[in-house]
Design an enzyme around this catalytic site. Structure first.
Site, PDB file in Angstrom:
ATOM      1  N   PHE A  60      84.921 -10.465 -42.970  1.00 30.23           N
ATOM      2  CA  PHE A  60      86.242 -11.022 -43.266  1.00 30.23           C
ATOM      3  C   PHE A  60      86.377 -11.337 -44.771  1.00 30.23           C
ATOM      4  CE2 PHE A  60      88.048 -15.518 -43.377  1.00 30.23           C
ATOM      5  CZ  PHE A  60      89.316 -15.101 -43.767  1.00 30.23           C
ATOM      6  N   ILE A  61      85.560 -12.242 -45.275  1.00 33.97           N
ATOM      7  CA  ILE A  61      85.700 -12.626 -46.690  1.00 33.97           C
ATOM      8  C   ILE A  61      85.228 -11.489 -47.590  1.00 33.97           C
ATOM      9  CG2 ILE A  61      84.974 -14.261 -48.480  1.00 33.97           C
ATOM     10  CD1 ILE A  61      84.694 -16.383 -46.233  1.00 33.97           C
ATOM     11  N   ASP A 103      75.570  -3.831 -45.302  1.00 30.31           N
ATOM     12  CA  ASP A 103      76.116  -4.515 -44.120  1.00 30.31           C
ATOM     13  C   ASP A 103      75.531  -3.856 -42.871  1.00 30.31           C
ATOM     14  OD1 ASP A 103      77.965  -5.655 -42.129  1.00 30.31           O
ATOM     15  OD2 ASP A 103      79.295  -6.069 -43.822  1.00 30.31           O
ATOM     16  N   GLY A 117      80.895  -7.704 -39.050  1.00 28.28           N
ATOM     17  CA  GLY A 117      81.870  -7.000 -39.886  1.00 28.28           C
ATOM     18  C   GLY A 117      82.311  -5.688 -39.247  1.00 28.28           C
ATOM     19  N   TYR A 155      73.027 -23.783 -38.533  1.00 28.48           N
ATOM     20  CA  TYR A 155      73.830 -23.072 -39.531  1.00 28.48           C
ATOM     21  C   TYR A 155      73.868 -23.844 -40.853  1.00 28.48           C
ATOM     22  CZ  TYR A 155      77.796 -20.816 -41.798  1.00 28.48           C
ATOM     23  OH  TYR A 155      78.592 -20.158 -42.701  1.00 28.48           O
ATOM     24  N   LYS A 174      72.259 -22.575 -44.424  1.00 22.07           N
ATOM     25  CA  LYS A 174      73.043 -22.412 -45.654  1.00 22.07           C
ATOM     26  C   LYS A 174      72.482 -23.291 -46.779  1.00 22.07           C
ATOM     27  CE  LYS A 174      76.057 -19.233 -44.862  1.00 22.07           C
ATOM     28  NZ  LYS A 174      76.123 -18.042 -45.737  1.00 22.07           N
ATOM     29  N   VAL A 207      87.447 -21.118 -44.204  1.00 24.34           N
ATOM     30  CA  VAL A 207      88.289 -20.077 -44.780  1.00 24.34           C
ATOM     31  C   VAL A 207      89.038 -19.345 -43.657  1.00 24.34           C
ATOM     32  CG1 VAL A 207      88.290 -18.063 -46.293  1.00 24.34           C
ATOM     33  CG2 VAL A 207      86.529 -19.829 -46.561  1.00 24.34           C
TER      34      VAL A 207
HETATM   35  C1  UD1 Z   1      82.034 -24.522 -40.204  1.00 20.64           C
HETATM   36  C2  UD1 Z   1      82.015 -25.013 -41.642  1.00 20.64           C
HETATM   37  C3  UD1 Z   1      82.537 -23.995 -42.595  1.00 20.64           C
HETATM   38  C4  UD1 Z   1      81.893 -22.657 -42.344  1.00 20.64           C
HETATM   39  C5  UD1 Z   1      82.189 -22.238 -40.923  1.00 20.64           C
HETATM   40  C6  UD1 Z   1      81.575 -20.894 -40.595  1.00 20.64           C
HETATM   41  C7  UD1 Z   1      82.232 -27.416 -41.487  1.00 20.64           C
HETATM   42  C8  UD1 Z   1      83.045 -28.610 -41.784  1.00 20.64           C
HETATM   43  N1  UD1 Z   1      82.766 -26.243 -41.767  1.00 20.64           N
HETATM   44  O1  UD1 Z   1      83.282 -24.580 -39.706  1.00 20.64           O
HETATM   45  O2  UD1 Z   1      82.230 -24.397 -43.924  1.00 20.64           O
HETATM   46  O3  UD1 Z   1      82.368 -21.745 -43.245  1.00 20.64           O
HETATM   47  O4  UD1 Z   1      81.596 -23.178 -40.083  1.00 20.64           O
HETATM   48  O5  UD1 Z   1      82.067 -20.431 -39.402  1.00 20.64           O
HETATM   49  O6  UD1 Z   1      81.099 -27.519 -41.059  1.00 20.64           O
HETATM   50  N2  UD1 Z   1      87.635 -25.750 -32.372  1.00 20.64           N
HETATM   51  C9  UD1 Z   1      88.503 -25.984 -31.318  1.00 20.64           C
HETATM   52  N3  UD1 Z   1      88.792 -24.956 -30.474  1.00 20.64           N
HETATM   53  C10 UD1 Z   1      88.263 -23.704 -30.628  1.00 20.64           C
HETATM   54  C11 UD1 Z   1      87.384 -23.472 -31.711  1.00 20.64           C
HETATM   55  C12 UD1 Z   1      87.092 -24.521 -32.574  1.00 20.64           C
HETATM   56  O7  UD1 Z   1      88.995 -27.090 -31.137  1.00 20.64           O
HETATM   57  O8  UD1 Z   1      88.586 -22.821 -29.818  1.00 20.64           O
HETATM   58  C13 UD1 Z   1      87.360 -26.845 -33.320  1.00 20.64           C
HETATM   59  C14 UD1 Z   1      85.902 -27.107 -33.599  1.00 20.64           C
HETATM   60  O9  UD1 Z   1      85.316 -27.963 -32.661  1.00 20.64           O
HETATM   61  C15 UD1 Z   1      85.984 -27.714 -34.999  1.00 20.64           C
HETATM   62  C16 UD1 Z   1      87.179 -27.008 -35.635  1.00 20.64           C
HETATM   63  O10 UD1 Z   1      87.925 -26.469 -34.561  1.00 20.64           O
HETATM   64  O11 UD1 Z   1      86.250 -29.094 -34.919  1.00 20.64           O
HETATM   65  C17 UD1 Z   1      86.789 -25.887 -36.574  1.00 20.64           C
HETATM   66  O12 UD1 Z   1      85.841 -25.051 -35.917  1.00 20.64           O
HETATM   67  P1  UD1 Z   1      85.355 -23.658 -36.518  1.00 20.64           P
HETATM   68  O13 UD1 Z   1      86.512 -22.834 -36.899  1.00 20.64           O
HETATM   69  O14 UD1 Z   1      84.340 -23.103 -35.579  1.00 20.64           O
HETATM   70  O15 UD1 Z   1      84.674 -24.053 -37.872  1.00 20.64           O
HETATM   71  P2  UD1 Z   1      83.682 -25.266 -38.326  1.00 20.64           P
HETATM   72  O16 UD1 Z   1      82.577 -25.394 -37.397  1.00 20.64           O
HETATM   73  O17 UD1 Z   1      84.479 -26.450 -38.731  1.00 20.64           O
END
Ligand code: UD1
Length: 312
Positions: A7-8, A27, A32, A137, A141, A167
């Site tokens: 993606f990025i 890759d 990807g 994870y 990182k 992102v």
């Molecule tokens: C994390 C990292 C981010 C990293 C990414 C890689 C943090 C704060 N961020 O993102 O830097 O680049 O991983 O993937 O640690 N959620 C729902 N429903 C869903 C899916 C997710 O409610 O169906 C919620 C999750 O519980 C979370 C939020 O949405 O609270 C974001 O989740 P997600 O998009 O998986 O990313 P992070 O884990 O925040």
């Protein structure tokens, strides 16, 4: 570039091609996609495992810069599969650094993550705060960026880490339960399904449009005298999942109630970046509003995901 099919990574490739650069992509196309890579004479694909030292040495030989974007980028996937994600995210990073050192690369830019901050109480999160990884994870990182700094000190290899904060944008695929939340919510709402919220939906993220990250990473690659530095690359805002859902609904013209489930294991509550350092040292300035970025993402989803589904 590693992960140029992702993606990025694919957005970075597109911008480099636009600037007339010659690009090599390493890759394994595990997350990807080949179709993300522009068919252009200036782009060469090396397909293989970045943790395979002979493979990555061959891909990196002759490169001036390495943008190391390859990873298995999911917090919950790392909780479910710590060994496989460690291989990609830690062994892979170490192999890339060794290859870059041996090839005499000018600089490596490493895709770091805001997850390294964990649940530290202070917001916004600054680069000099003590990391507190809560999941494999996040730890992977953190190890990656510390390896980068160590390679700068031990071997004089210039490295810069850019910590990404949630992102989103076109080409982020909703196809897996491990997909990013924005892609999953758009997919659900546009398909008439209720989005599933893990927890109360009041957790916040510094959602960052991919275009910002592209500019930030390329500035991190080319700005002089940054060896071993770490930068937050984000907007500096904080949006809750409930606000996110409301904005997507407005853009799509839908009105579906979310479903609430248990909070995810190892989930960070609030995430917001301090971007003063990126502003000052990289000249980084976010440009798109959150809503503009979401609008572009929804447009892409409707044309490329829904459109392709209809065509097929
Ligand atoms: C994390 C990292 C981010 C990293 C990414 C890689 C943090 C704060 N961020 O993102 O830097 O680049 O991983 O993937 O640690 N959620 C729902 N429903 C869903 C899916 C997710 O409610 O169906 C919620 C999750 O519980 C979370 C939020 O949405 O609270 C974001 O989740 P997600 O998009 O998986 O990313 P992070 O884990 O925040």
């Amino acid at each position: 570039m590693t992960g140029g099919g992702g993606f990025i990574g694919s957005h970075l490739v597109a911008e480099l091609v636009r600037r007339g650069e010659t690009v090599r992509i390493a890759d394994n196309f595990s997350t990807g996609r080949r179709e993300n890579v522009p068919a252009d004479g200036s782009v060469t694909i090396f397909e293989g495992d970045i943790a395979d030292q002979a493979f990555i040495a061959q891909a990196v030989a002759g490169c001036d810069y390495v943008l190391h974007q390859a990873a298995i980028p999911s917090v919950p996937r790392s909780v479910a599969e710590p060994v496989a994600t460690n291989h990609a995210n830690v062994d892979g990073t170490l192999a890339v650094l060794v290859a870059a050192r041996d090839a005499g690369v000018r600089r490596v830019v490493f895709a770091g993550s805001s997850s390294v901050y964990g649940n530290s109480a202070v917001l916004p999160k600054r680069e000099d705060m003590r990391p507190a990884p809560m999941t494999p994870y996040a730890l992977q990182k953190l190890v990656g960026e510390q390896y980068c700094q160590m390679f700068t000190q031990l071997y004089g290899l210039e490295t810069v880490t850019t910590r990404y904060f949630n992102v989103f944008g076109p080409r982020q695929q909703p196809g897996s339960p491990y997909s990013g939340v924005i892609s999953l919510f758009i997919d659900a709402l546009a398909s008439g399904r209720q989005p599933l919220v893990h927890g109360d939906g009041r957790q916040t993220r510094d959602f960052t449009y991919v275009g910002e990250v592209v500019r930030g990473v390329l500035a991190a690659a080319t700005t002089p005298a940054l060896g071993g530095e770490v930068f937050n690359l984000a907007v500096g805002g904080r949006i809750s999942l409930l606000e996110l859902i409301a904005t997507i609904q407005r853009l799509l013209g839908t009105n579906l109630e979310p479903v609430f489930g248990p909070a995810r294991e190892g989930d960070v509550r609030d995430s917001q970046a301090d971007i003063v350092k990126a502003r000052e040292k990289l000249g980084f300035e976010p440009q798109a509003s959150f809503e503009d970025g979401l609008r572009e993402t929804v447009k892409w989803y409707q044309a490329d995901v829904l459109g392709a589904g209809k065509a097929g």
